[in-house]
Write an enzyme that holds these catalytic residues in place. Sequence first.
Site, PDB file in Angstrom:
ATOM      1  N   ASP A 337       0.849  -1.204   0.000  1.00 10.10           N
ATOM      2  CA  ASP A 337       0.000   0.000   0.000  1.00 10.10           C
ATOM      3  C   ASP A 337       0.880   1.247   0.000  1.00 10.10           C
ATOM      4  OD1 ASP A 337      -2.010   1.868   0.292  1.00 10.10           O
ATOM      5  OD2 ASP A 337      -2.466   1.369   2.367  1.00 10.10           O
ATOM      6  N   CYS A 363      -3.294   4.637  -4.118  1.00 14.25           N
ATOM      7  CA  CYS A 363      -4.018   5.916  -4.171  1.00 14.25           C
ATOM      8  C   CYS A 363      -3.636   6.686  -5.429  1.00 14.25           C
ATOM      9  CB  CYS A 363      -3.719   6.742  -2.917  1.00 14.25           C
ATOM     10  SG  CYS A 363      -1.956   7.031  -2.665  1.00 14.25           S
TER      11      CYS A 363
HETATM   12  C1  SAM Z   1      -0.901   4.995   1.794  1.00 14.32           C
HETATM   13  S1  SAM Z   1      -0.115   4.864   3.362  1.00 14.32           S
HETATM   14  C2  SAM Z   1      -0.652   3.279   3.848  1.00 14.32           C
HETATM   15  C3  SAM Z   1      -0.490   2.922   5.284  1.00 14.32           C
HETATM   16  C4  SAM Z   1      -1.258   1.680   5.767  1.00 14.32           C
HETATM   17  N1  SAM Z   1      -1.159   0.574   4.846  1.00 14.32           N
HETATM   18  C5  SAM Z   1      -2.709   2.040   6.061  1.00 14.32           C
HETATM   19  O1  SAM Z   1      -3.590   1.598   5.304  1.00 14.32           O
HETATM   20  O2  SAM Z   1      -2.968   2.733   7.037  1.00 14.32           O
HETATM   21  C6  SAM Z   1       1.545   4.665   2.839  1.00 14.32           C
HETATM   22  C7  SAM Z   1       2.528   4.412   3.946  1.00 14.32           C
HETATM   23  O3  SAM Z   1       3.834   4.310   3.362  1.00 14.32           O
HETATM   24  C8  SAM Z   1       4.777   4.887   4.240  1.00 14.32           C
HETATM   25  N2  SAM Z   1       5.944   5.244   3.408  1.00 14.32           N
HETATM   26  C9  SAM Z   1       6.118   6.327   2.615  1.00 14.32           C
HETATM   27  N3  SAM Z   1       7.303   6.269   1.992  1.00 14.32           N
HETATM   28  C10 SAM Z   1       7.903   5.133   2.404  1.00 14.32           C
HETATM   29  C11 SAM Z   1       9.160   4.507   2.113  1.00 14.32           C
HETATM   30  N4  SAM Z   1      10.022   5.062   1.257  1.00 14.32           N
HETATM   31  N5  SAM Z   1       9.451   3.327   2.703  1.00 14.32           N
HETATM   32  C12 SAM Z   1       8.574   2.746   3.548  1.00 14.32           C
HETATM   33  N6  SAM Z   1       7.374   3.300   3.877  1.00 14.32           N
HETATM   34  C13 SAM Z   1       7.051   4.470   3.303  1.00 14.32           C
HETATM   35  C14 SAM Z   1       4.048   6.062   4.861  1.00 14.32           C
HETATM   36  O4  SAM Z   1       4.629   6.426   6.102  1.00 14.32           O
HETATM   37  C15 SAM Z   1       2.627   5.489   5.019  1.00 14.32           C
HETATM   38  O5  SAM Z   1       2.455   4.912   6.276  1.00 14.32           O
END
Ligand code: SAM
Length: 410
Positions: A337, A363
């Site tokens: 995600d 998204c």
């Molecule tokens: C769309 S959210 C989804 C979070 C979770 N799956 C939810 O439904 O609540 C994307 C997530 O990716 C994390 N994220 C962004 N860039 C990232 C990276 N380079 N490596 C790991 N996680 C990352 C963000 O902190 C966020 O929690």
Amino acid sequence: MTQQYTIARLGHQGDGIADGPIFAPRTLPGEVVTGGVEGQQLTDIRIETPSDDRVKPPCRHYKACGGCQLQHASDPFVAAWKVDIVRAALAAQGIEAEMRPIHTSPPSSRRRATIAVRRTKKGTLAGFHGRASDVITEIPDCHLLAPELLAAIPVAEALAVLGGSRKGILAVTLTLSSAGLDVSVQGGKPLDGPLEASLAQAAEQQGLARLAWDGEVLAMRNPPYQQFGAAKVAPPPGAFLQATKDGEAALLSTVQEIVAGSKKIVDLFAGCGTFSLPLAADAEVHAVEGEPTMTQALDQGWRMAQGLKRITTEARDLFRRPLMPDELRKVDAVVLDPPRAGADAQVAELAQAQVPVIAYVSCNPVTFARDAKALVAAGYTLNWVQVVDQFRWSAHTELAASFTLSHISG
Ligand SMILES: C[S@@+](CC[C@H](N)C(=O)[O-])C[C@H]1O[C@@H](n2cnc3c(N)ncnc32)[C@H](O)[C@@H]1O
């Protein structure tokens, strides 16, 4: 000079586009419109021939407010348009897939919103930014926010009176939690002793679960728990949360359907455990997320919960250090995600690893389609796509998709 145009299609921001291209906000395909042209923008627009899909906007703030873009279009039109955006993004990558009927969150269901607040001579002005402007529109009858969230706007105003600078605009993120309102403020005056004391007192008086100021927690009367399956988690201030409980449930049930029967699951970009914790009712989960405060919150939630299978967590930048094939051995399913940029580095490793089942939540249809192409090229079948609209009346589109290795049916 007034000119006439016929709207050919909607762009990705929901604007009508006529040949030129000329952009005409809040118009619909097939409409004949007139107006003045400034650059590529049509101004002072008059609808000469309305579309059958045009409706009276349900919200009285729609004209001035920038919070919604598509209230002038019927629900079936918006639904078909959003599904088409995903279909077209996939087609541009040479992929055709079954599109399930869209799931749209009901009005008044948003559980989190960032309210803009400015101090004025008379007091404060709070609401959403206007259309393409810095002007703040008040939204007392907003059709997006959950009633409890709408009722909390005076909290944002009270905080601005205490800690808003005269010139700046305060961004007050209000989130509903089981313990009350979770408030995170950005752009206020720098903290000092007296301001901290008055803000902490306001948090007490207003009965806030938590108040954070530029990321620093000033008051926590009760942990602002979110329920994820059997676990409750207190996310760090301002951390990602699905916009509606309804949308979260739709995405979760789709993910659960895709990974059903899996015993070992890896949840990538796991946040605070929206998917990991419910999935741990039936499977062991390894949850990977870039933000360590979120993995800590997830871990704490798991430790306090009863009856869940094991969850391990890892804080890791999945753009720079994606999970490698040898770390994905013996994994039955991956949930993915990512943020809007997608997950090309991670998808390249997944393609190598050949994990049997992938649930991809996105998204951004464009980066999703790019990543889908890489998976299909590696032997995966895209079985179907479920579009989920938790940003009702906006141009935003989300989805969950089922991938399986081609020799396994989906
Ligand atoms: C769309 S959210 C989804 C979070 C979770 N799956 C939810 O439904 O609540 C994307 C997530 O990716 C994390 N994220 C962004 N860039 C990232 C990276 N380079 N490596 C790991 N996680 C990352 C963000 O902190 C966020 O929690």
